[in-house]
Motif scaffolding. Structure first.
Motif, mmCIF file in Angstrom:
data_model
loop_
_atom_site.group_PDB
_atom_site.id
_atom_site.type_symbol
_atom_site.label_atom_id
_atom_site.label_comp_id
_atom_site.label_asym_id
_atom_site.label_seq_id
_atom_site.Cartn_x
_atom_site.Cartn_y
_atom_site.Cartn_z
ATOM 1 N N SER A 3 0.810 -1.224 0.000
ATOM 2 C CA SER A 3 0.000 0.000 0.000
ATOM 3 C C SER A 3 0.839 1.269 0.000
ATOM 4 C CB SER A 3 -0.949 -0.001 1.203
ATOM 5 O OG SER A 3 -0.226 -0.047 2.421
ATOM 6 N N GLY A 4 1.935 1.291 0.743
ATOM 7 C CA GLY A 4 2.762 2.489 0.785
ATOM 8 C C GLY A 4 3.409 2.782 -0.552
ATOM 9 N N ALA A 5 3.962 1.760 -1.181
ATOM 10 C CA ALA A 5 4.586 1.933 -2.498
ATOM 11 C C ALA A 5 3.527 2.282 -3.541
ATOM 12 C CB ALA A 5 5.334 0.667 -2.894
ATOM 13 N N ARG A 6 2.361 1.662 -3.414
ATOM 14 C CA ARG A 6 1.275 1.964 -4.364
ATOM 15 C C ARG A 6 0.865 3.434 -4.253
ATOM 16 N NH1 ARG A 6 -2.824 -0.782 -7.149
ATOM 17 N NH2 ARG A 6 -4.762 0.394 -7.347
ATOM 18 N N LEU A 7 0.770 3.943 -3.049
ATOM 19 C CA LEU A 7 0.402 5.345 -2.845
ATOM 20 C C LEU A 7 1.422 6.269 -3.503
ATOM 21 C CD1 LEU A 7 -1.496 7.404 -1.475
ATOM 22 C CD2 LEU A 7 -0.020 7.249 0.545
ATOM 23 N N GLN A 8 2.711 5.958 -3.323
ATOM 24 C CA GLN A 8 3.751 6.787 -3.919
ATOM 25 C C GLN A 8 3.740 6.685 -5.442
ATOM 26 O OE1 GLN A 8 5.455 9.055 -2.162
ATOM 27 N NE2 GLN A 8 4.114 8.310 -0.513
ATOM 28 N N GLY B 13 -0.095 10.566 -10.989
ATOM 29 C CA GLY B 13 -1.010 11.705 -11.001
ATOM 30 C C GLY B 13 -0.354 12.982 -11.482
ATOM 31 N N PHE B 14 0.866 13.244 -11.001
ATOM 32 C CA PHE B 14 1.559 14.455 -11.431
ATOM 33 C C PHE B 14 2.001 14.347 -12.887
ATOM 34 C CE2 PHE B 14 1.532 15.516 -6.989
ATOM 35 C CZ PHE B 14 1.583 16.905 -6.965
ATOM 36 N N ALA C 226 0.860 16.876 -15.871
ATOM 37 C CA ALA C 226 1.773 17.505 -16.832
ATOM 38 C C ALA C 226 1.329 17.218 -18.260
ATOM 39 C CB ALA C 226 3.200 16.999 -16.605
ATOM 40 N N THR C 227 0.909 15.993 -18.504
ATOM 41 C CA THR C 227 0.427 15.603 -19.830
ATOM 42 C C THR C 227 -0.802 16.410 -20.218
ATOM 43 O OG1 THR C 227 1.248 13.345 -19.512
ATOM 44 C CG2 THR C 227 -0.418 13.670 -21.215
ATOM 45 N N GLU C 228 -1.745 16.522 -19.303
ATOM 46 C CA GLU C 228 -2.981 17.262 -19.571
ATOM 47 C C GLU C 228 -2.684 18.716 -19.905
ATOM 48 O OE1 GLU C 228 -6.973 18.805 -17.181
ATOM 49 O OE2 GLU C 228 -5.574 17.426 -16.206
ATOM 50 N N LYS C 229 -1.783 19.327 -19.151
ATOM 51 C CA LYS C 229 -1.461 20.732 -19.394
ATOM 52 C C LYS C 229 -0.703 20.909 -20.704
ATOM 53 C CE LYS C 229 -3.756 21.696 -15.894
ATOM 54 N NZ LYS C 229 -5.104 22.277 -16.091
ATOM 55 N N ALA C 230 0.177 19.959 -21.025
ATOM 56 C CA ALA C 230 0.866 20.014 -22.313
ATOM 57 C C ALA C 230 -0.138 19.873 -23.451
ATOM 58 C CB ALA C 230 1.922 18.910 -22.387
ATOM 59 N N MET C 231 -1.088 18.974 -23.289
ATOM 60 C CA MET C 231 -2.121 18.775 -24.307
ATOM 61 C C MET C 231 -2.947 20.050 -24.487
ATOM 62 S SD MET C 231 -3.277 16.241 -26.286
ATOM 63 C CE MET C 231 -3.150 14.633 -25.477
ATOM 64 N N HIS D 157 4.750 23.287 -15.515
ATOM 65 C CA HIS D 157 6.064 23.374 -14.864
ATOM 66 C C HIS D 157 5.992 22.949 -13.399
ATOM 67 C CE1 HIS D 157 8.867 24.974 -17.833
ATOM 68 N NE2 HIS D 157 7.867 25.688 -18.319
ATOM 69 N N ALA D 158 4.884 23.248 -12.747
ATOM 70 C CA ALA D 158 4.723 22.815 -11.355
ATOM 71 C C ALA D 158 4.722 21.294 -11.262
ATOM 72 C CB ALA D 158 3.443 23.387 -10.765
ATOM 73 N N ALA D 159 4.039 20.653 -12.194
ATOM 74 C CA ALA D 159 3.996 19.185 -12.208
ATOM 75 C C ALA D 159 5.373 18.613 -12.489
ATOM 76 C CB ALA D 159 2.991 18.702 -13.250
#
Length: 204
Positions: A85-90, A96-97, A101-106, A133-135
């Motif tokens: 669970s810990g590794a999955r969360l990370q 997600g980030f 970034a992909t969404e903003k580039a698109m 850039h934040a992502a």
């Protein structure tokens, strides 16, 4: 199994690469949501890429939902998301980030390449670029010091999604994200893009 969509879509590409890494046989159909809209609509009336058709004919849309399904077609030890669970969360944090970034580039690509210049709204473009850039800044910090893959010795979904996001941005928005500003991301993507699964799903 069929994967429908062009590999210039980062969402299609992350699914194609994941299928290869998982060793799942599939047919890729390069149908464009733009130039082949009517043909795509016959497959999926929503005309959304990627579209995935399972062996039983079930249609899935949205790359993350498709990848969740695919992860459960293989043994737990072969899945692309960590079981612990810990590794999955990370991993989900990184994914997600990278997707942000992909969404903003698109969005930047659509604004610059598809919207007529007189209708482009510069404050929106600046906001999208700031978010992108934040992502990437978050991902660069997380990647610093990593010489291998993020969650062990084998390539997993976080690795795939981060690398695909970076390559898409560099290809579609040349000069928008300086690789010198994100050296860990650039090096990480270069390692990933040299792998057979990435080479076999080239950005078109």
């Amino acid at each position: 199994m069929q994967l429908i969509g062009m590999l210039d879509s980062p969402y299609v590409r992350r699914v194609a690469i994941s299928l290869a890494v998982l060793g799942l046989p599939f047919e890729h159909r390069s149908v464009s949501v733009f130039s082949q809209y009517d043909e795509f609509a016959k497959i999926n009336p929503v005309v959304k890429a990627p579209t995935f058709i399972a062996d039983d004919g079930t249609v899935l849309i949205d790359s993350s939902l498709i990848l969740d399904h695919l992860d459960h077609q293989v043994a737990p030890a072969s899945r692309l998301l960590p079981e612990e669970s810990g590794a999955r969360l990370q991993a989900l944090n990184m994914i997600g980030f990278a997707l942000a970034a992909t969404e903003k580039a698109m969005q930047a690509v659509y604004e610059r390449n598809l919207r007529p210049q007189q209708w482009q709204y510069e404050p929106w473009v600046e906001r999208v670029q700031k978010q992108m850039h934040a992502a990437y800044g978050h991902l660069e910090t997380r990647l610093a010091g990593h010489d291998g893959w993020l969650f062990g010795e084998r390539l997993m979904q976080a690795d795939i999604t981060v690398a695909v996001a970076w390559r898409f941005t560099q290809f579609m928005l040349p000069g928008a994200v300086d690789a010198d500003r994100y050296p860990a991301l650039a090096a990480f993507s270069e390692r990933a893009e040299a792998l057979p699964a990435f080479i076999g799903a080239p950005l078109e």
